[in-house]
Enzyme design. Structure first.
Site, mmCIF file in Angstrom:
data_model
loop_
_atom_site.group_PDB
_atom_site.id
_atom_site.type_symbol
_atom_site.label_atom_id
_atom_site.label_comp_id
_atom_site.label_asym_id
_atom_site.label_seq_id
_atom_site.Cartn_x
_atom_site.Cartn_y
_atom_site.Cartn_z
ATOM 1 N N THR A 153 43.983 34.018 51.115
ATOM 2 C CA THR A 153 42.452 33.848 50.424
ATOM 3 C C THR A 153 42.148 32.574 50.230
ATOM 4 O O THR A 153 42.608 31.604 50.502
ATOM 5 C CB THR A 153 43.086 34.521 48.957
ATOM 6 O OG1 THR A 153 43.432 35.757 48.926
ATOM 7 C CG2 THR A 153 41.686 34.521 47.823
ATOM 8 N N SER B 272 44.106 39.478 41.651
ATOM 9 C CA SER B 272 44.292 38.072 40.618
ATOM 10 C C SER B 272 43.151 37.116 40.918
ATOM 11 O O SER B 272 43.288 35.978 40.208
ATOM 12 C CB SER B 272 45.763 37.554 41.178
ATOM 13 O OG SER B 272 46.752 38.485 41.013
ATOM 14 N N GLY C 289 46.186 32.153 46.247
ATOM 15 C CA GLY C 289 47.481 32.231 45.847
ATOM 16 C C GLY C 289 47.979 33.402 45.577
ATOM 17 O O GLY C 289 48.917 33.328 44.657
ATOM 18 N N GLY C 290 47.505 34.541 45.615
ATOM 19 C CA GLY C 290 47.786 35.806 45.294
ATOM 20 C C GLY C 290 48.092 35.816 43.792
ATOM 21 O O GLY C 290 47.281 35.598 42.916
ATOM 22 N N THR D 43 38.562 36.820 50.139
ATOM 23 C CA THR D 43 40.039 37.124 50.791
ATOM 24 C C THR D 43 39.975 38.326 51.920
ATOM 25 O O THR D 43 39.309 39.197 51.628
ATOM 26 C CB THR D 43 40.907 37.410 49.556
ATOM 27 O OG1 THR D 43 42.238 37.649 50.266
ATOM 28 C CG2 THR D 43 40.573 38.789 49.020
ATOM 29 N N ARG E 236 34.584 43.532 45.991
ATOM 30 C CA ARG E 236 36.040 44.026 46.284
ATOM 31 C C ARG E 236 35.876 45.161 47.075
ATOM 32 O O ARG E 236 35.156 46.030 46.804
ATOM 33 C CB ARG E 236 36.590 44.312 44.732
ATOM 34 C CG ARG E 236 38.330 44.783 44.977
ATOM 35 C CD ARG E 236 38.974 43.373 45.318
ATOM 36 N NE ARG E 236 40.672 43.622 44.940
ATOM 37 C CZ ARG E 236 41.374 42.649 45.581
ATOM 38 N NH1 ARG E 236 41.010 41.745 46.280
ATOM 39 N NH2 ARG E 236 42.564 43.212 45.296
ATOM 40 N N ASP F 190 47.207 45.866 47.584
ATOM 41 C CA ASP F 190 47.140 45.290 46.353
ATOM 42 C C ASP F 190 46.995 46.453 45.216
ATOM 43 O O ASP F 190 47.011 46.548 44.027
ATOM 44 C CB ASP F 190 45.809 44.595 46.337
ATOM 45 C CG ASP F 190 46.055 43.140 46.427
ATOM 46 O OD1 ASP F 190 47.267 42.697 46.703
ATOM 47 O OD2 ASP F 190 45.049 42.087 46.403
HETATM 48 N N1 GLY Z 1 44.535 39.964 47.553
HETATM 49 C C1 GLY Z 1 44.611 39.000 46.787
HETATM 50 C C2 GLY Z 1 44.085 39.311 45.346
HETATM 51 O O1 GLY Z 1 42.977 40.033 45.437
HETATM 52 O O2 GLY Z 1 44.408 38.836 44.188
#
Ligand code: GLY
Length: 579
Positions: free
Chosen positions: A382, A454, A473-474, A400, A109, A424
């Site tokens: 994503t 997510s 899908g966020g 993503t 991340r 986010d």
């Molecule tokens: N940017 C989407 C996620 O990480 O959930």
């Protein structure tokens, strides 16, 4: 809705929302018997673009394993799906190493730069500056994906990065045909993207935006990928690429430091594990909210025999479980290196039993009765891919750049499109009640902190079956994966699972969202009578990619989401020399 979804809508959703009474196997089913194969008969890969799936298969043919294939698939997706992910972004890689039997979650991340204090995202009136949060250099976290590719190749792969990144480099240099989602995504982000010199150089190289059927070439991205292939970590985070990234961020008014880039590290985390109706589920830990929410939802609904409920009550129970899990997501979850997440409570079946006791069998709980503060909404870009190889290694990766084309900013001279993952974070602290404020604090930006996600790359295993599953899908990723798990549990094939119509509830807004055709009129009326608000005609969402190994029949299958015409699931059982 595409015709294939129409076909499945009536039959298949009725299987999930009206699950058949399939013969259930008892809990803890993973021990294989003589009737079960010990290894898959080959490999299976499902990804959102055929070129990426083919690159993964190419690595297996060259003697690589699932982890080499993963690097190749990831690299190609970064080139052919800049709208969704890229080396300017991040991702989560859930791996199963067949040799050691170990599951590991590689957290790539993005991290917040030092300059990204909450105050830096507020305008003169103290309101959230959405432009800064979503566009350009301030919206970008320090990228994690290149570090993950290097880490996975070195620790788990068999082939050098010069081999595994070769397809991505080739496609970046020679180009690939533009498809509809790239063209439409560009049109929707054009005014932002064309603010940046580096973006114009890539996307307007021939004088106008990419059009369907044109060949889209990214020679500077090819060069950056070559530097990663030859120099590893230093090919991106130090030296030529780092210098260009820092200069581009500065030119556009942002502030990154050389130490932030050189100091980026992936984290290896322990995946979350829980059981549901005889399936062992392995999934994403924080800083993803996905695994915790998935566990809460499935453990809550396990108190009902969903197969015996009518579609309206089954949707009601699923919705109430989703509502409660998404509310907890907002309040408790953040980067575990910075905040204490009450994991043992949230993952506990007893906690789920407590949630279950608050669900009225026939009445919706208004979300406003569950205190808290809503999380920022997330977009649905994503991408995900799933891999099984012949040794039984598994890879489930979701990666993503966040919203469509990320920050919109390509760093001049690198071809690297920067993410806008800073959005986010909960960038503006809430002012509601204590729970709400705590929620925002858990996911407030701090230097070096990872923003809540997510993304829910997962495995599920029973005595007879092994599944790799995930989706973009966020905030809807979690419920997409949930519906996929329920589909496998109902006995569906991988392709049926990928095609399943989707429903979603995320606490706030207090609304059941459903793809057109997912809920029939009678079910909607019954849900409304229970107090639910329903939008039963939403546009399709998601892009689920899954592969599965039937250990009893010793067969492999893949499922690619029919909502995305570019995806490809492939099974390769060609005999190979031992390697
Ligand atoms: N940017 C989407 C996620 O990480 O959930």
């Amino acid at each position: 809705m595409r015709p294939v979804l129409h076909v499945f809508a009536a039959v298949v959703l009725s299987l999930v929302v009206a699950m058949p009474t399939a013969a259930k196997t008892p809990a803890a089913k993973t021990a294989t018997t003589a009737a079960h194969a010990s290894h898959p008969p080959g490999a299976a890969i499902a990804s959102a673009h055929a070129l990426a799936t083919d690159a993964g298969l190419e690595m297996l043919r060259k003697g690589g394993n699932a982890f080499d294939a993963a690097v190749a698939v990831s690299g190609v997706l970064s080139v052919v799906e800049p709208v969704s992910s890229g080396i300017g972004g991040g991702g989560f890689f859930l791996l199963h190493d067949a040799k050691t039997g170990r599951d590991v979650f590689v957290d790539a991340r993005e991290t917040a730069p030092e300059s990204a204090t909450p105050a830096s995202f507020l305008d003169a009136k103290g309101d959230l500056d959405r432009d800064r949060a979503q566009n350009g250099p301030w919206s970008a976290g320090i990228p994690g994906l290149p570090a993950a590719l290097v880490h996975i190749a070195k620790k788990y792969g068999k082939l050098p990065l010069t081999t595994t990144l070769a397809p991505a480099i080739r496609i970046a240099r020679d180009g690939f045909p533009v498809y509809e989602r790239l063209e439409k995504g560009y049109a929707s982000r054009r005014t932002v993207m064309e603010r940046y010199r580096g973006t114009r150089a890539v996307f307007l190289a021939d004088g106008d935006p990419p059009k369907v059927g044109e060949t889209f070439k990214q020679p500077e991205l090819a060069h950056t990928l070559e530097l990663i292939a030859s120099k590893g970590f230093d090919g991106f985070y130090r030296g030529e690429t780092a210098t260009k990234l820092l200069a581009a961020v500065k030119e556009e008014g942002g502030r990154w430091t050389p130490n932030e880039l050189a100091g980026y590290r992936v984290r290896e985390r322990t995946p979350l594990k829980f059981d549901y109706r005889g399936w062992h589920i392995t999934t994403a830990p924080p800083p993803s909210s996905g695994g915790v929410a998935l566990a809460e939802i499935l453990q809550t609904v396990s108190g009902w025999d969903l197969q015996k409920l009518d579609p309206a009550h089954r949707t009601h129970i699923l919705t109430e479980a989703m509502r409660r899990a998404y509310r907890d997501r907002t309040i408790y979850l953040g980067d575990p290196d910075f905040v204490k997440v009450p994991m043992s409570r949230l993952m506990s079946p007893d906690y789920a039993a407590g949630l279950r006791a608050t669900i009225h069998p026939d009445k919706a709980t208004p979300s406003e009765l569950l205190p808290g503060q809503p999380a920022p909404l997330e977009d649905d870009e994503t991408t995900h891919y799933s891999i099984i190889d012949a040794q039984g290694n598994l890879v489930s990766t979701t990666q993503t750049v966040n919203l469509t084309y990320g920050s919109g900013m390509v760093a001049t001279g690198t071809g690297v499109l920067l993410n806008n993952e800073m959005d986010d974070f909960a960038l503006k602290p809430g002012t509601a009640n204590a729970f709400g404020v705590m929620g925002f604090e858990a996911n407030a930006p701090k230097p070096g902190k990872r923003m809540l996600s997510s993304m829910t790359p997962s495995f599920m295993e029973s005595k007879d079956k092994l599944v790799v599953i995930g989706a973009p899908g966020g905030s809807r990723i979690i419920t997409e994966v949930l519906i996929g798990i329920l589909g496998y549990d109902a006995g569906l094939s991988a392709q049926q699972v990928a095609a399943l119509p989707r429903i979603h509830h995320q606490w706030l807004p207090d609304l059941i969202s459903a793809e057109a055709g997912a809920l029939d009129a009678q079910t909607v009326t019954a849900l409304e009578a229970m107090g639910h608000k329903v939008n039963a005609a939403e546009a399709n969402w998601g892009n689920l990619q899954t592969v599965a190994w039937d250990k009893r029949a010793n067969t492999l299958e893949g499922g690619t989401d029919p909502r995305n015409p570019m995806g490809k699931a492939a099974v390769d059982t060609a005999p190979r020399a031992a390697h």
